[in-house]
Design an enzyme around this catalytic site. Sequence first.
Site, PDB file in Angstrom:
ATOM      1  NE  ARG A  64     -95.167  28.885  66.083  1.00 15.98           N
ATOM      2  CZ  ARG A  64     -94.854  29.267  67.321  1.00 15.98           C
ATOM      3  NH1 ARG A  64     -95.477  30.288  67.877  1.00 15.98           N
ATOM      4  NH2 ARG A  64     -93.919  28.636  67.998  1.00 15.98           N
ATOM      5  CG  HIS A 113     -99.652  25.767  62.571  1.00 11.62           C
ATOM      6  ND1 HIS A 113    -100.285  24.625  62.998  1.00 11.62           N
ATOM      7  CD2 HIS A 113     -99.410  25.581  61.247  1.00 11.62           C
ATOM      8  CE1 HIS A 113    -100.414  23.786  61.992  1.00 11.62           C
ATOM      9  NE2 HIS A 113     -99.890  24.341  60.906  1.00 11.62           N
ATOM     10  NE  ARG A 152     -97.078  27.407  69.443  1.00  8.54           N
ATOM     11  CZ  ARG A 152     -97.764  27.752  68.351  1.00  8.54           C
ATOM     12  NH1 ARG A 152     -97.707  27.001  67.267  1.00  8.54           N
ATOM     13  NH2 ARG A 152     -98.481  28.857  68.322  1.00  8.54           N
ATOM     14  CG  ASN A 166    -101.186  19.470  60.497  1.00  8.25           C
ATOM     15  OD1 ASN A 166    -100.709  20.278  61.293  1.00  8.25           O
ATOM     16  ND2 ASN A 166    -101.311  19.722  59.215  1.00  8.25           N
ATOM     17  CG  PHE A 216     -97.980  26.286  52.384  1.00  5.34           C
ATOM     18  CD1 PHE A 216     -98.836  25.364  52.969  1.00  5.34           C
ATOM     19  CD2 PHE A 216     -97.407  27.256  53.215  1.00  5.34           C
ATOM     20  CE1 PHE A 216     -99.116  25.394  54.330  1.00  5.34           C
ATOM     21  CE2 PHE A 216     -97.678  27.287  54.578  1.00  5.34           C
ATOM     22  CZ  PHE A 216     -98.533  26.358  55.133  1.00  5.34           C
ATOM     23  CG  HIS A 247     -86.586  23.180  60.098  1.00  6.02           C
ATOM     24  ND1 HIS A 247     -87.381  22.921  58.988  1.00  6.02           N
ATOM     25  CD2 HIS A 247     -85.341  23.395  59.629  1.00  6.02           C
ATOM     26  CE1 HIS A 247     -86.626  22.970  57.907  1.00  6.02           C
ATOM     27  NE2 HIS A 247     -85.393  23.256  58.255  1.00  6.02           N
ATOM     28  CE1 TYR A 307     -92.437  23.659  57.578  1.00 10.39           C
ATOM     29  CE2 TYR A 307     -92.966  24.172  59.839  1.00 10.39           C
ATOM     30  CZ  TYR A 307     -93.338  23.661  58.619  1.00 10.39           C
ATOM     31  OH  TYR A 307     -94.598  23.182  58.431  1.00 10.39           O
TER      32      TYR A 307
HETATM   33 FE1  HDD Z   1     -96.277  23.994  58.298  1.00 12.62          FE
HETATM   34  C1  HDD Z   1     -95.848  25.938  61.031  1.00 12.62           C
HETATM   35  C2  HDD Z   1     -97.477  21.449  60.249  1.00 12.62           C
HETATM   36  C3  HDD Z   1     -97.115  22.181  55.472  1.00 12.62           C
HETATM   37  C4  HDD Z   1     -94.821  26.315  56.403  1.00 12.62           C
HETATM   38  N1  HDD Z   1     -96.600  23.751  60.248  1.00 12.62           N
HETATM   39  C5  HDD Z   1     -96.370  24.664  61.229  1.00 12.62           C
HETATM   40  C6  HDD Z   1     -96.730  24.131  62.504  1.00 12.62           C
HETATM   41  C7  HDD Z   1     -97.191  22.870  62.289  1.00 12.62           C
HETATM   42  C8  HDD Z   1     -97.113  22.627  60.865  1.00 12.62           C
HETATM   43  C9  HDD Z   1     -97.699  21.907  63.327  1.00 12.62           C
HETATM   44  C10 HDD Z   1     -96.638  24.872  63.829  1.00 12.62           C
HETATM   45  C11 HDD Z   1     -95.353  24.586  64.528  1.00 12.62           C
HETATM   46  C12 HDD Z   1     -95.331  25.303  65.860  1.00 12.62           C
HETATM   47  O1  HDD Z   1     -96.129  24.923  66.719  1.00 12.62           O
HETATM   48  O2  HDD Z   1     -94.544  26.220  65.995  1.00 12.62           O
HETATM   49  N2  HDD Z   1     -97.186  22.216  57.929  1.00 12.62           N
HETATM   50  C13 HDD Z   1     -97.514  21.286  58.877  1.00 12.62           C
HETATM   51  C14 HDD Z   1     -97.904  20.054  58.219  1.00 12.62           C
HETATM   52  C15 HDD Z   1     -97.823  20.268  56.877  1.00 12.62           C
HETATM   53  C16 HDD Z   1     -97.345  21.629  56.696  1.00 12.62           C
HETATM   54  C17 HDD Z   1     -98.319  18.785  58.936  1.00 12.62           C
HETATM   55  C18 HDD Z   1     -98.091  19.340  55.746  1.00 12.62           C
HETATM   56  C19 HDD Z   1     -97.942  18.084  55.789  1.00 12.62           C
HETATM   57  N3  HDD Z   1     -96.051  24.223  56.301  1.00 12.62           N
HETATM   58  C20 HDD Z   1     -96.419  23.352  55.305  1.00 12.62           C
HETATM   59  C21 HDD Z   1     -95.928  23.843  54.045  1.00 12.62           C
HETATM   60  C22 HDD Z   1     -95.271  25.012  54.304  1.00 12.62           C
HETATM   61  C23 HDD Z   1     -95.361  25.234  55.725  1.00 12.62           C
HETATM   62  C24 HDD Z   1     -96.118  23.166  52.710  1.00 12.62           C
HETATM   63  C25 HDD Z   1     -94.571  25.975  53.385  1.00 12.62           C
HETATM   64  C26 HDD Z   1     -93.841  25.753  52.460  1.00 12.62           C
HETATM   65  N4  HDD Z   1     -95.543  25.838  58.653  1.00 12.62           N
HETATM   66  C27 HDD Z   1     -94.929  26.596  57.723  1.00 12.62           C
HETATM   67  C28 HDD Z   1     -94.298  27.846  58.291  1.00 12.62           C
HETATM   68  C29 HDD Z   1     -94.651  27.726  59.806  1.00 12.62           C
HETATM   69  C30 HDD Z   1     -95.425  26.431  59.850  1.00 12.62           C
HETATM   70  C31 HDD Z   1     -94.658  29.097  57.626  1.00 12.62           C
HETATM   71  C32 HDD Z   1     -95.355  28.902  60.440  1.00 12.62           C
HETATM   72  C33 HDD Z   1     -94.638  29.197  61.704  1.00 12.62           C
HETATM   73  C34 HDD Z   1     -93.504  28.297  61.713  1.00 12.62           C
HETATM   74  O3  HDD Z   1     -93.485  27.555  60.574  1.00 12.62           O
HETATM   75  O4  HDD Z   1     -92.660  28.216  62.580  1.00 12.62           O
HETATM   76  O5  HDD Z   1     -92.940  27.829  58.077  1.00 12.62           O
END
Ligand code: HDD
Length: 730
Positions: free
Chosen positions: A80, A83, A120, A156, A169, A347, A370
Amino acid sequence: MDKKAPKRKNKPAQPENDKTAKLESFVADSTGEFLTTNHGVRINDDQNSLKAGERGATLLEDFILREKITHFDHERIPERVVHARGSAAHGVFKVYEDMSKLTRAAFLCDPGAETPVFVRFSTVAGSRGSTDLARDVRGFAVKFYTQEGNFDLVGNNMPVFFIQDTVKFPDLVHAVKPEPDNEMPQAASAHDTFWDFISQMPESSHMIMWLMSDRAIPRSYRMMEGFGVHTFRFVNANGEASFVKFHWKPLLGVHSVAWDEAQNISGKDPDFHRRDLWDAIEAGAFPEWELGVQIVPEADEFKFEFDLLDPTKLIPEELVPVQRIGKMTLNRNPDNFFAETEQVAFHVGHVVPGIDFTNDPLLQGRLFSYTDTQLIRLGGPNFHEIPINRPVIPVHNNQRDGHMRQTINRGKTSYGPNGIAANDPRQVPAAQGGFVSHNEAIDARKIRARSRSFFDHFSQARLFLNSQSNAEKNHIIDAFSFELGKVKAIPVRERMLAVLIQIDKDLAGAVAQALGLKIPKIPLADLNNSLPADGKRKDYASVNPKGSLVKSIALSMATTIKDTVKSRKIAILAADGVNEQTLSKVKDFLVAQGAVVHIIAPRLGEIISAGGKNIVVDESLLTAASVLYDAVYVPGGTNSVNALSGEANAIHFLNEAFKHCKAIAADKQALQVLESTYFAKKLPAEYANGTALREGILITEDIKALTKTFVEMIALHRFWDREIQRKIPA
Ligand code: HDD
């Protein structure tokens, strides 16, 4: 394989639920089975490749070798992007009462329903193999397998975020990740690029306070709060909506470790949180959280001093209390890390009828990101067919084909409307559970801008600081001093001081002192460097209102639950000749309270007590470390005490426990061991007479105190005052 044999032959009995039962059909267990190729051919020799003669070249014909190596070569998938490091568990969620007045989400309306979950936890910045104890935000992602489809609450352990708009981001993540020229540092925000970004981004001030607080170094995943962060919507069956913020409240309370301890744990056991979660579940000490909601009626949208759509703001619990509406219990470890924990795809856009989005610009962008990320990470559009990602109810639509398609769709039609198949699969009326988006009224121009209501960047950062105990405040000052101290560029340090003074003079002053710098005077209007190219600086200037709420109790961990020692780890230091009676009494009492007790001795195997009993040793002073325990007890027994007094590792163990403000208990007979520590001189003269709950040190012959009072001390978690009252050496 014997058809009647259960698939999980070696699995200890752990609770099943609808989802884990459905996973069963994908489980393979090789106990008692023959070795085969992926195509089912039994293998006679898996140790020698096929060669042209004993010393000859390997033959291309060796399909067994080729299959094995090819599969191995393709074992890895991209981690990832954030995370990457995480651990997960199965469990169940139950709502306490029917919530149908607020939401039509069926799993929140039926107190009799048990909804399977997969959760997770993760760190954000580090790679898959990085340490658990990095100073970082923790991910808290919950997949609810409801009867209306999957709902993912991707949150989070902190209730706010660094930035207000998704478009930033990638910048944030590039800044916090290891620097691109040398890939350093791993899993740490203490470096130039992160603070360079943050110092130009005052909207991150509130989040930075959380990140520099002890919330960023939790004692356990089981002892963290979780937050959905954004304001979401609940929508009931009449289409009436209200705003909702989601919370997870851990029943063990919210606890952290000390920063020095975190750094040590990273060396002694980088898997500390992962192990803790796994061990607790294996031991039947199932972690539990209550789901909380803060509800704001639509009519109150503009009632607050902040914008509900701004993800850098929380709703103080004093303004809108958190109602606890249900409980989640994690009661089963995954069978396979890759298949489940690594391949699970969360997602924020996976919602069910009754839960909807708001226009929070961070949430809106996440709705895109996501699915997109799973396409590269899991290799194509069929990732929803991976067992852990499947809903517990059937999937029917006209989507077809793609890499690794598993489903065999029967019939001629894969389009709608269709006449040939009478329009199946049919669209669903709302009354039968069809998802209908909330019909929010919109009348707007297309514009790249932010609302002025988003420009208060400091008042909640200050609210957070004001709400902390003295010890927590000191830790925040130390964290800023450490992190900025690791920054090489002096102008970056200085800019951060100019940001900090907007939050609090004393905080900025103390950090400036630690950095040996003066606080530069940067006008408020010049702090925000996230400007459009034709910079309307005035429009983007931060404001810094006072904020009418000065303190919010819920923001401090000092006020958390402190009446349980369930699953805390206690060390008993002992050697040959230990007093077996007191050791057993204390151990049995702690175990009866749900604590985990390890006997740690100079060597592994068994020690012989003063009364000639054999006592099994759990860890040696070499394999154990003080930082892996919550408290320590030294029983009496002349020979044991003599041996431990001369053991440098035992003395170091106690010194560290003292330094990290942990509960320490000893039989009076074992005082000699404590006298070899550096803190011996600082022991309060009246230690034996009731100071235990204040000082965290108990030395007594009174077995009742050694049990009951010791347990109360451990439940208090830490005696942070030690840091203030006494100088503690490194
Ligand atoms: Fe995110 C993963 C939580 C903002 C893009 N995010 C990810 C995971 C968590 C969060 C817990 C791990 C999920 C797992 O265990 O597979 N993210 C947050 C929170 C945010 C946040 C609480 C703000 C309130 N995230 C955020 C933004 C973006 C992303 C603004 C992009 C536009 N996040 C992602 C991602 C991930 C991710 C790149 C990486 C791996 C995945 O999604 O599956 O899409």
